[in-house]
Motif scaffolding. Structure first.
Motif, mmCIF file in Angstrom:
data_model
loop_
_atom_site.group_PDB
_atom_site.id
_atom_site.type_symbol
_atom_site.label_atom_id
_atom_site.label_comp_id
_atom_site.label_asym_id
_atom_site.label_seq_id
_atom_site.Cartn_x
_atom_site.Cartn_y
_atom_site.Cartn_z
ATOM 1 N N ASP A 2 0.855 -1.189 0.000
ATOM 2 C CA ASP A 2 0.000 0.000 0.000
ATOM 3 C C ASP A 2 0.891 1.239 0.000
ATOM 4 N N SER A 3 0.818 2.011 -1.088
ATOM 5 C CA SER A 3 1.707 3.174 -1.218
ATOM 6 C C SER A 3 1.456 4.229 -0.147
ATOM 7 N N SER A 4 0.296 4.212 0.505
ATOM 8 C CA SER A 4 0.027 5.203 1.552
ATOM 9 C C SER A 4 0.892 4.966 2.792
ATOM 10 N N GLY A 97 7.948 -4.006 -3.850
ATOM 11 C CA GLY A 97 7.603 -2.818 -4.621
ATOM 12 C C GLY A 97 7.847 -1.504 -3.903
ATOM 13 N N ILE A 98 8.438 -1.549 -2.726
ATOM 14 C CA ILE A 98 8.649 -0.337 -1.926
ATOM 15 C C ILE A 98 9.618 0.622 -2.612
ATOM 16 N N THR A 100 10.403 0.774 -5.763
ATOM 17 C CA THR A 100 9.787 1.275 -6.997
ATOM 18 C C THR A 100 8.893 2.473 -6.688
ATOM 19 N N ILE A 101 8.048 2.345 -5.688
ATOM 20 C CA ILE A 101 7.156 3.443 -5.288
ATOM 21 C C ILE A 101 7.975 4.639 -4.804
ATOM 22 N N LYS A 104 9.728 6.482 -7.675
ATOM 23 C CA LYS A 104 8.765 7.288 -8.437
ATOM 24 C C LYS A 104 8.476 8.594 -7.703
ATOM 25 N N MET A 105 8.295 8.489 -6.388
ATOM 26 C CA MET A 105 8.047 9.689 -5.581
ATOM 27 C C MET A 105 9.240 10.637 -5.650
ATOM 28 N N VAL A 138 10.429 1.802 -12.964
ATOM 29 C CA VAL A 138 10.198 3.227 -12.749
ATOM 30 C C VAL A 138 10.193 3.993 -14.070
ATOM 31 N N CYS A 177 3.599 9.334 -10.818
ATOM 32 C CA CYS A 177 2.635 9.327 -9.733
ATOM 33 C C CYS A 177 1.303 9.871 -10.248
#
Length: 178
Positions: A2-4, A97-98, A100-101, A104-105, A138, A177
């Motif tokens: 969960d990206s949040s 996937g952490i 990768t997220i 991107k951020m 990415v 994003c």
């Protein structure tokens, strides 16, 4: 993942114990230019003298606990249109996937924070397949092989060079994003 739950923030001295957990792991630091951190005192010194004063080094946080880092170092003078990116993540979180997220951020933020930046480069050792996959997810493009290019842990190693351009942010194939 969960990206949040994932965030990027500057390091704090209070990150020392979490930082030591992953920076003290030889598997995490294998491809980094800096050595494995071996004590709490060394971790505090690294945070105080390297991580915190760095112009753009962020802790990758999972529910605000440090599990890795991303560092972006801009070139100077006429080359300030270019920057280098580096990162690492605690082994407990590999394959989720952490990174990768988080990348991107970071890429999205850095291009906004530095409007004259047009290119981010990543150098990846040929053996580091995981990092190559992350960069490609990415949207970084592999540009080529640099033979005997990078000095790391006492050896001169072959490196792949990857790039992400600010114009890639607007390309549907490279949307970062939402």
């Amino acid at each position: 993942m969960d990206s949040s739950q994932i965030s990027l923030r500057p390091f704090k001295l209070s990150d020392v114990d979490d930082f030591l957990k992953w920076a003290g792991d030889d598997r995490v630091t294998r491809y980094l230019r800096w050595n494995t951190i071996t004590s709490r005192e060394e971790a505090l010194t690294f945070l105080e003298k390297v991580a915190i004063p760095h112009p753009w080094r962020r802790s990758i946080c999972l529910d605000d606990r440090s599990v890795g880092y991303i560092s972006i170092r801009r070139e100077s003078g006429d080359d300030q249109c270019r920057a280098h990116i580096g990162y690492a993540l605690a082994t407990d979180y590999w394959g989720q996937g952490i990174v990768t997220i988080a990348l991107k951020m970071a890429v999205s933020r850095v291009f906004k924070e530095f409007p004259d930046l047009v290119r981010i480069e990543a150098l990846v050792e040929v053996e580091n397949k995981g990092s190559q996959r992350v960069l490609e997810k990415v949207g970084f493009l592999r540009e080529g092989l640099l033979r005997k290019y990078g000095f790391c842990k006492g050896e001169i190693r072959d490196m792949f060079i990857y790039s992400f351009l600010v114009t890639d942010m607007n390309d549907d194939a490279h949307k970062l994003c939402p």
